[in-house]
Scaffold this active site. Structure first.
Site, PDB file in Angstrom:
ATOM      1  N   LYS A  16      -1.392   9.821   0.570  1.00  0.00           N
ATOM      2  CA  LYS A  16      -0.847  11.073   0.023  1.00  0.00           C
ATOM      3  C   LYS A  16       0.542  10.840  -0.544  1.00  0.00           C
ATOM      4  O   LYS A  16       0.888  11.359  -1.610  1.00  0.00           O
ATOM      5  CB  LYS A  16      -0.808  12.091   1.169  1.00  0.00           C
ATOM      6  N   LYS A 192     -19.582  11.691  -0.814  1.00  0.00           N
ATOM      7  CA  LYS A 192     -19.899  12.940  -0.116  1.00  0.00           C
ATOM      8  C   LYS A 192     -18.748  13.938  -0.236  1.00  0.00           C
ATOM      9  O   LYS A 192     -17.580  13.584  -0.027  1.00  0.00           O
ATOM     10  CB  LYS A 192     -20.183  12.658   1.367  1.00  0.00           C
ATOM     11  N   GLN A 197     -14.886  19.990   1.071  1.00  0.00           N
ATOM     12  CA  GLN A 197     -15.161  21.434   1.145  1.00  0.00           C
ATOM     13  C   GLN A 197     -14.544  22.039   2.407  1.00  0.00           C
ATOM     14  O   GLN A 197     -13.955  23.112   2.373  1.00  0.00           O
ATOM     15  CB  GLN A 197     -16.670  21.685   1.158  1.00  0.00           C
ATOM     16  N   GLY A 350      15.327  -6.386  12.795  1.00  0.00           N
ATOM     17  CA  GLY A 350      14.608  -6.007  14.003  1.00  0.00           C
ATOM     18  C   GLY A 350      15.553  -5.771  15.168  1.00  0.00           C
ATOM     19  O   GLY A 350      16.775  -5.926  15.037  1.00  0.00           O
ATOM     20  N   CYS A 377      19.615  -8.718   7.925  1.00  0.00           N
ATOM     21  CA  CYS A 377      20.116  -7.991   9.099  1.00  0.00           C
ATOM     22  C   CYS A 377      19.964  -8.822  10.373  1.00  0.00           C
ATOM     23  O   CYS A 377      20.734  -9.749  10.570  1.00  0.00           O
ATOM     24  CB  CYS A 377      19.494  -6.612   9.198  1.00  0.00           C
ATOM     25  N   HIS A 499      20.800  -4.508   4.062  1.00  0.00           N
ATOM     26  CA  HIS A 499      19.364  -4.504   3.736  1.00  0.00           C
ATOM     27  C   HIS A 499      19.181  -4.312   2.236  1.00  0.00           C
ATOM     28  O   HIS A 499      18.992  -3.179   1.781  1.00  0.00           O
ATOM     29  CB  HIS A 499      18.672  -3.336   4.454  1.00  0.00           C
ATOM     30  N   GLU A 501      16.705  -4.788   0.481  1.00  0.00           N
ATOM     31  CA  GLU A 501      15.349  -4.320   0.128  1.00  0.00           C
ATOM     32  C   GLU A 501      15.299  -2.817  -0.151  1.00  0.00           C
ATOM     33  O   GLU A 501      14.461  -2.345  -0.898  1.00  0.00           O
ATOM     34  CB  GLU A 501      14.343  -4.687   1.238  1.00  0.00           C
TER      35      GLU A 501
HETATM   36  N1  GLN Z   1      19.495  -5.436  16.130  1.00  0.00           N
HETATM   37  C1  GLN Z   1      20.520  -5.806  15.204  1.00  0.00           C
HETATM   38  C2  GLN Z   1      21.712  -4.863  15.267  1.00  0.00           C
HETATM   39  O1  GLN Z   1      21.595  -3.769  15.752  1.00  0.00           O
HETATM   40  C3  GLN Z   1      19.959  -5.907  13.798  1.00  0.00           C
HETATM   41  C4  GLN Z   1      19.511  -4.611  13.238  1.00  0.00           C
HETATM   42  C5  GLN Z   1      18.546  -4.732  12.089  1.00  0.00           C
HETATM   43  O2  GLN Z   1      17.973  -5.785  11.862  1.00  0.00           O
HETATM   44  N2  GLN Z   1      18.339  -3.636  11.352  1.00  0.00           N
HETATM   45  O3  GLN Z   1      22.787  -5.180  14.796  1.00  0.00           O
END
Ligand code: GLN
Length: 526
Positions: A16, A192, A197, A350, A377, A499, A501
């Site tokens: 969506k 289907k 519906q 992470g 990060c 980041h 990205e």
């Molecule tokens: N855990 C790490 C921090 O808090 C990296 C954070 C992350 O990768 N977004 O600094």
């Protein structure tokens, strides 16, 4: 302001968000200024504390809002920037109404879902739509409002009631409802229509009528099936739009174009098409001439957790005619052999201990075997830890987040004593100054950049000189904060505390990603 509301039927996970973002792209290509609002009917204030394995990536907005991953799709498809106001949750609505009640703003009224909650929802949708301006100062003319969840869920009821009221207030011409449903195929390959519906019936019970039905399916919807849906659901047959699963999400707007979505929608909104601009379509359908394999060392086996990274690799790859094939490797179980045939290694962001040692080993492998590496990060922090352990000589180097040892990575000083975990990290846009001699400054074409952040820890200032004396350079800084690193005598060993990205777009790929994919391609040639 005109509103296009997108609801979903039958089941979640139908695409969506991609459909809604594609509708926005189609309208932009017809010359209109478009913004969007995503409604998430959960009680969390934002996505910041939600488990990414369940809900996918937490997308970080320029103002530091931690939002649903669909906001990333909107930013990428519409090439716009959004703020926290554009992600409404039940948590935000209720906490605001309750605090107004405590403040005495309702002047003795009994505070109820209708009208107080629904008014708050409508006010916030209108505020987000009307206050938005693009980088050229243009206001939005059309706002896409995506209601998360599936029609019939208890959670989304107040939002659908608010939308019903908006339809009545705005009327035809300024309001259109697009309902996205599933058309499953039976053993004979027939699509289907019964689930559609039923979901239209569920919409009607709430006083809502679909103007357009988008049918998600593995096959194209035949004219006969469109007529059947039309007859059962009171929608013109040409407003039943077939949305087959596309090989790439950026081709979905093209698919919807072919089905006549633009004409149907502009007609419903009483709009004339302006000068069409199809340049975006040529960007997203550029042919590939090369192919690279990139390993992403992950902690969660769910691709949606890394959606912005996946898309940023795609954007960067397309811009240099290189298809990026991702090899997803589980940080806890991959082996060295898995890394041998890849052209580059990416270590994503992470939190927490799980998978850390596997990520550090992959960084060591990339450093020693001269494989292109991009760390983001947590990936940046682990590059520092790996270098501290194996080159500087602190065998117990680690991050304060991860446990005892030499804290190469330490808590940001302003985070000392922070107790509430929601929305309190170093979040959103911050400026970074790049060393003019760095590879990154060359890639960005500037030494002053702005990127999005989401972290609580940083490089411990006590070890910076020692690390740099051994050859790892901090080439990006924000005051005392280390923001980017590079290693010399290596094809591409780059990592960022920010980041990149999140700001990557098909039409504006991210500089560190372009450098990375290029290095993967060049390294492969040698
Ligand atoms: N855990 C790490 C921090 O808090 C990296 C954070 C992350 O990768 N977004 O600094």
């Amino acid at each position: 302001m005109k509103y296009v509301v997108v609801t979903g039927g039958v089941m979640s996970g139908l695409g969506k968000g991609i459909t809604a973002a594609s509708i926005g792209r189609i309208l932009i290509n017809r010359g209109y200024h478009v913004t969007s609002v995503k409604i998430d009917p959960y009680l969390n204030i934002d996505a910041g504390l939600m488990n990414p394995a369940q809900h996918g990536e937490v997308f970080v907005l320029k103002d530091g809002g931690e939002a649903d991953l669909d906001l990333g799709n909107y930013e990428r498809f519409l090439d716009i920037e959004l703020s926290s106001d554009h992600n409404l949750t039940t948590g935000k609505i209720y906490s605001s109404v309750i605090s107004k009640e405590r403040h005495g703003d309702y002047l003795g009224a009994t505070v109820q879902i209708i009208p107080h909650i629904t008014d708050e929802i409508k006010d916030r949708i209108k505020h987000a739509a009307e206050s938005w301006v693009d980088k050229h100062g243009n206001h939005a003319e059309i706002c896409i409002v995506e209601v998360g969840g599936t029609v019939g869920d208890i959670e989304s009821m107040p939002f659908l009631e608010a939308v019903r009221q908006m339809h009545w207030e705005y009327g035809n011409g300024d309001f259109a409802l697009v309902h996205v449903t599933l058309l499953p195929a039976d053993n004979m390959g027939d699509l289907k229509t019964k689930p559609t519906q039923h979901s239209i019936k569920a919409l009607r019970e709430l006083g809502l009528e679909a103007d357009i039905i988008v049918g998600r399916s593995s096959l194209s919807i035949s004219e006969a099936t469109k007529r059947k849906i039309s007859a059962f659901c009171d929608v013109d047959a040409h407003a039943v739009i077939s949305a087959r699963t596309a090989p790439d999400i950026y081709l979905v707007p093209l698919e919807l174009e072919k089905e006549g979505m633009a004409e149907v929608l502009l007609n419903l909104l009483h709009l004339e098409p302006r000068k069409p601009d199809n340049s975006w379509y040529s960007i997203v359908s550029r042919e590939y001439k090369h192919r690279v394999i990139v390993a992403i060392i992950t902690k969660y086996g769910v691709e949606d957790v890394y959606i912005s990274i996946k898309e940023a690799l795609k954007h960067a790859g397309r811009s240099i005619e290189t298809e990026v094939v991702i090899k997803w490797l589980d940080a806890e179980t991959y082996t060295k052999e898995d890394l041998a045939d890849v052209d580059g290694i990416l270590i994503p962001g992470g939190f927490g201990n799980r998978g850390i040692e596997g990520m550090i080993s992959a960084i060591e492998y990339a450093r020693e075997n001269k494989k292109p590496l991009l760390g983001l990060c947590l990936g940046f922090q682990l590059c520092v830890i790996e270098f501290m352990r194996h080159v500087v000589g602190y065998k117990d180097a680690t991050s304060e987040e991860l446990g005892a040892g030499t804290h190469a990575i330490a808590l940001l000083p302003e985070q000392e004593g922070v107790k509430d975990l929601g929305g309190t990290m170093r979040l959103g846009n911050y400026a970074v100054t790049l060393d003019p001699k760095s590879c990154l400054a060359g890639l960005y074409g500037s030494t002053e950049i702005v990127e999005r952040h989401r972290h609580r820890y940083e490089v411990n200032p006590a070890y910076i000189d020692e690390i740099e004396s051994k050859g790892l350079k901090f080439v990006g800084r924000n005051g005392r904060r280390m923001e980017a690193l590079e290693l010399g005598n290596h094809p591409y060993f780059v990592a960022t505390q920010f980041h990149p990205e999140f700001r990557s777009r098909p039409s504006r790929p991210s500089a560190p990603f372009i450098g990375f994919v290029k290095a993967c391609r060049d390294n492969q040639r040698k």
